[in-house]
Scaffold this active site. Sequence first.
Site, short mmCIF file in Angstrom:
data_model
loop_
_atom_site.label_atom_id
_atom_site.label_comp_id
_atom_site.label_asym_id
_atom_site.label_seq_id
_atom_site.Cartn_x
_atom_site.Cartn_y
_atom_site.Cartn_z
N GLY A 70 -5.97 10.91 11.18
CA GLY A 70 -7.14 10.99 12.05
C GLY A 70 -7.25 12.33 12.74
O GLY A 70 -8.35 12.81 13.01
N HIS A 101 -7.41 0.95 5.47
CA HIS A 101 -6.21 0.74 4.69
C HIS A 101 -6.35 -0.62 4.02
O HIS A 101 -6.81 -1.58 4.64
CB HIS A 101 -4.99 0.77 5.63
CG HIS A 101 -3.66 0.81 4.95
ND1 HIS A 101 -3.47 1.26 3.67
CD2 HIS A 101 -2.42 0.46 5.41
CE1 HIS A 101 -2.19 1.21 3.36
NE2 HIS A 101 -1.53 0.72 4.40
N GLY A 108 -5.14 4.69 17.99
CA GLY A 108 -3.87 5.30 17.67
C GLY A 108 -3.99 6.43 16.67
O GLY A 108 -4.29 7.56 17.02
N SER A 148 5.46 36.37 -8.19
CA SER A 148 6.08 37.31 -9.13
C SER A 148 6.32 36.66 -10.48
O SER A 148 6.42 35.43 -10.59
CB SER A 148 7.42 37.78 -8.55
OG SER A 148 8.37 36.74 -8.58
N GLU A 160 7.88 29.09 3.74
CA GLU A 160 7.12 29.78 2.69
C GLU A 160 6.19 28.82 1.97
O GLU A 160 5.06 29.16 1.63
CB GLU A 160 8.08 30.45 1.70
CG GLU A 160 7.35 31.31 0.65
CD GLU A 160 8.30 32.13 -0.20
OE1 GLU A 160 7.81 32.76 -1.15
OE2 GLU A 160 9.52 32.13 0.07
#
Length: 348
Positions: free
Chosen positions: A153, A124, A39, A270, A248
């Site tokens: 994965g 996990h 999976g 900036s 962005e």
Amino acid sequence: MAIMNFGGVDENVVTREEFPLEKAREVLKNETIAVIGYGVQGPGQSMNLRDNGFNVIVGQRKNSKTWDKAVADGWVPGETLFEIEEACKRGTIIEYLLSDAAQIELWPVVKKHLTAGKTLYFSHGFAITYKERTGIIPPADIDVVLVAPKGSGTSLRRMFLQGRGLNSSYAVFQDATGHAKEKVLALGIGVGSGYLFETTFKREVYSDLTGERGTLMGAIQGIFAAQYDTLRAHGHSPSEAFNETVEELTQSLMPLIAENGMDWMYANCSTTAQRGALDWWKRFRDATKPVFEELYDEVAKGNEAQRSIDANSKEGYRDGLNQELKELRESEMWQAGVTVRKLRPENN
């Protein structure tokens, strides 16, 4: 093992220079690695191991979409692709990469094939850390280890194909053979880790559950939604709101952070942007810190684990999950994102 300084704190890490692929192959030369589940992590880890020259087989339910995906990825039924129980019989290292709920369900099948000297591998710490809740208690005469890539994965595989590595944590829960550590390091290198840093099963799952619900997924979606909705409520168009909220950040600023850090990203914006960011970031930290403290406490108590077990064990839970994902996908913000992505130069 190298000692590296992270923000003034020394940690032990293992690099590919210290533990080269050749050494990893030597350590595991007599092992058959059975990857159970195809999976989220299964495809990337198994294909990376295969391409790195290890003896790998895959165990998956026959006549499933993931079985067909494994065949499409080059695994051969009866040779390198088997039903789950047959793969468990053949494997000396069993990579248990099913979902947490599926691990609980299939544990009786897997456990009976964990004979003395075998290795049980996780990506996990959930099943072992919450073993009183999951019922996953390994036999005492096997090694139990963990390699947790810090990403999906899909990312692990993409970075491997690019000649890069995805950093991973590793842990040894049980060392019955006296060789668990060298095996887990070899497996970590084999699956395509950039470098490996040491943890425990408990620390891995506490940080992982907090991260997933926090900045990796839950919190970032919540912040995206809050800013997008605020801009829209004040008359900004979907395109403008999405670009200022998501596009962005992900396309321009995140790569700068990844390259050299947050201060470097600030320095490449900036002075107006720098001033505002420096003025506001602590207010966001102070506003969200109590939520993160509550989240970590819920993880440590096991309440988050129990909620996941209960929800994912219900009949038809996937239908409910898909409905929630559908609602997210069909929200105005992410529908705006579909259009914005189509307009990227690489898609035209």
